[in-house]
Design a protein around this motif. Sequence first.
Motif, short mmCIF file in Angstrom:
data_model
loop_
_atom_site.label_atom_id
_atom_site.label_comp_id
_atom_site.label_asym_id
_atom_site.label_seq_id
_atom_site.Cartn_x
_atom_site.Cartn_y
_atom_site.Cartn_z
N UNK A 266 -34.62 17.88 93.29
CA UNK A 266 -35.03 19.10 93.37
C UNK A 266 -35.75 19.52 92.29
N UNK A 267 -36.15 20.69 92.20
CA UNK A 267 -36.51 21.29 90.90
C UNK A 267 -35.68 21.12 89.73
N UNK A 268 -36.10 21.72 88.39
CA UNK A 268 -35.23 21.43 87.30
C UNK A 268 -33.59 21.97 87.63
N UNK A 269 -33.76 22.92 88.44
CA UNK A 269 -32.32 23.64 88.77
C UNK A 269 -31.59 23.79 89.99
N UNK A 270 -30.61 23.56 90.18
CA UNK A 270 -29.83 23.54 91.42
C UNK A 270 -29.91 25.03 91.93
N UNK A 271 -30.10 25.04 93.28
CA UNK A 271 -29.80 26.57 93.93
C UNK A 271 -28.72 27.15 93.35
N UNK A 272 -28.78 28.52 93.68
CA UNK A 272 -27.56 29.22 93.13
C UNK A 272 -26.85 29.45 94.57
N UNK B 74 -39.74 10.08 86.47
CA UNK B 74 -38.67 10.33 85.43
C UNK B 74 -37.59 11.49 86.15
N UNK B 75 -36.57 10.85 86.23
CA UNK B 75 -35.33 11.62 87.02
C UNK B 75 -34.86 12.94 86.22
N UNK B 76 -34.93 12.80 84.77
CA UNK B 76 -34.64 13.60 83.89
C UNK B 76 -35.07 15.13 84.10
N UNK B 77 -36.24 15.19 84.64
CA UNK B 77 -36.95 16.69 84.89
C UNK B 77 -36.37 17.07 86.23
N UNK B 78 -35.60 16.45 86.93
CA UNK B 78 -35.23 17.01 88.28
C UNK B 78 -33.77 17.24 88.33
N UNK C 260 -26.46 18.65 90.46
CA UNK C 260 -26.37 18.69 89.05
C UNK C 260 -27.91 18.98 88.39
N UNK C 261 -27.93 20.20 87.53
CA UNK C 261 -29.18 20.50 86.88
C UNK C 261 -29.70 19.44 85.93
N UNK C 262 -31.05 19.51 85.76
CA UNK C 262 -31.66 18.53 85.12
C UNK C 262 -31.40 18.69 83.53
N UNK C 263 -31.25 19.88 82.91
CA UNK C 263 -31.14 20.21 81.60
C UNK C 263 -29.46 20.05 80.90
N UNK C 264 -29.10 21.16 81.66
CA UNK C 264 -27.57 21.39 80.96
C UNK C 264 -26.45 20.89 81.30
N UNK C 265 -26.84 20.03 82.80
CA UNK C 265 -25.78 19.32 83.30
C UNK C 265 -24.90 20.36 84.06
N UNK C 266 -25.11 21.57 84.29
CA UNK C 266 -24.26 22.21 85.10
C UNK C 266 -24.29 21.99 86.45
N UNK C 267 -23.10 22.16 87.14
CA UNK C 267 -22.75 21.55 88.37
C UNK C 267 -22.74 22.35 89.65
N UNK C 268 -22.82 22.00 90.90
CA UNK C 268 -22.21 22.91 91.89
C UNK C 268 -21.74 22.00 93.00
#
Length: 126
Positions: free
Chosen positions: A99-105, A28-32, A51-59
């Motif tokens: 990646x994990x649920x969140x993008x690196x900062x 399930x891609x939505x967890x990544x 792009x983050x898994x949850x809030x769709x914040x982007x880098x």
Amino acid sequence: QVQLVESGGGLVQPGGSLRLSCAASGFTLQNHAIAWFRQAPGKKREGVSCIDSRDESTYYTDFVKGRFTISRDNAKNSGYLQMNSLTREDTAVYYCATMGPFCPIGTLPSQAADYWGQGTQVTVSS
């Protein structure tokens, strides 16, 4: 079987657009978080966007800001990279990765990725 498959690459003229897709299967891609990388001949693989898994914040890395847009559709288990105003310097093999649920900062190291697609060629040429 865990799999990521990119599509949408091809030959485009400078100033043109392409939309890359990344379809996931076996998980399930939505967890990544979804990330895009690229590698030009003779160069190291470099991060492009995430792009983050949850809030769709982007880098976005600096060289694509304002030109590329990353998105995802969890219902379709897919991610996308809309690329506009392409230049010859954008020529590369483009890879999607998870990646994990969140993008690196602040950066996008390839070491942070776990699953990888096989890549799709993007060639910008007149």
